[in-house]
Design an enzyme around this catalytic site. Sequence first.
Site, short mmCIF file in Angstrom:
data_model
loop_
_atom_site.label_atom_id
_atom_site.label_comp_id
_atom_site.label_asym_id
_atom_site.label_seq_id
_atom_site.Cartn_x
_atom_site.Cartn_y
_atom_site.Cartn_z
N GLY A 32 25.59 24.75 44.95
CA GLY A 32 24.33 24.10 44.62
C GLY A 32 24.45 22.60 44.45
CG HIS A 45 23.57 16.81 63.51
ND1 HIS A 45 24.25 17.90 64.02
CD2 HIS A 45 24.04 16.64 62.26
CE1 HIS A 45 25.09 18.37 63.12
NE2 HIS A 45 24.97 17.62 62.03
CG HIS A 105 29.48 18.10 53.55
ND1 HIS A 105 30.77 18.23 54.02
CD2 HIS A 105 28.69 18.04 54.67
CE1 HIS A 105 30.77 18.25 55.34
NE2 HIS A 105 29.51 18.12 55.75
CB ILE A 120 30.15 23.60 47.91
CG1 ILE A 120 30.56 23.50 49.38
CG2 ILE A 120 31.27 24.23 47.09
CD1 ILE A 120 30.82 24.83 50.07
#
Length: 355
Positions: free
Chosen positions: A75, A196, A69, A73
Amino acid sequence: MKIMKILLVLLSLAAGITTLLAEADGLRLDFYEQSCPNAEKIVMSQVQNILAQPQFQNAPAQLLRLLFHDCFIEGCDASVLLTDTNGTSVVERQAIPNRTLKGFEFIDMIKEELEKECPGVVSCSDIMVLATRNCILLSGGPYYPVYTGRRDNNQSFFSEALSDIPRPNGKIFEALHLFSLRGFNTRETVALLGAHNIGRISCQFILPRLGTNFLDEGSADSTLRDGFIKEIKLKCQKSNSSFSNTESLVSSLGVTEANWSMSYFEEEFSSSSSQSAFGTHYYQKLMIGRGLLFADQQLMANEETARIVEEYTLDDGTVFRRDFARAMVKMSNLVSLTGSQGQVRLNCSVALKSS
């Protein structure tokens, strides 16, 4: 120690990561060799301490998600760690996709030890990248080299985080588009989603698929199979709760309820089993229609991504591990602040004041 580093790098080269070891602008291996010689050793030691504590059994998955996350955004710049200290601005943490992020305390713990050793030297963004790699390695995942020398951003990007983080209920074309904007091809995207396969996924991301109007289509997720629906209900239901109104149930879920989650790894997920948790079971489950997230199962809705999923299930995990390592090197090297850009925060959640 130096011999071990050389051996690990040689192993990475032998695994085919050569092309990704092209020098990242302003980053290099052992960036802190002179300014803080024990930096990487301290990060590894702290990660080992974290993973040794039963209450932190999900730390590898939490750090992986936190890093993703952040890097996705603007880098890898630790902007996702910033908090609104004066109550007058919005930060990435407050964006809907980031409200369930965890693992911030792990970065703070490592930063505290590094500040004792080398005050004001090691950036929070480098800590995130190193700690995540170490967690993956100690969870049975592949080793990959990490360049360091990133600097921390003094601003946060709420709007970008709100719009550009792939959604758990997103369709395959959305995920492929968002990843392609950051330079990832289809194969790299499928490999990265394989993250995941470790950790647990909160039921609040799974249960909406059982709702009566999933994706505004007037019914539950049609890709779910009856037997899997029953299993989700069994593992995610709250005692004395009814599933007649799934949306209300989802809204009542507390994000801190660790037991309200499911894993692609069938065995009890604990420190004792985490060594074997990093494998291809994620892709194996997608092949039989048991993706926990709609976005995961969507990999089977596209001919090219489905072919890659199948390929990852055909051996002992060697191909997936190689591709995942390469993709993580690339993710970690997304445009970063280096040199005289940005800053090195003393507190990872608070930007230094401009002089």
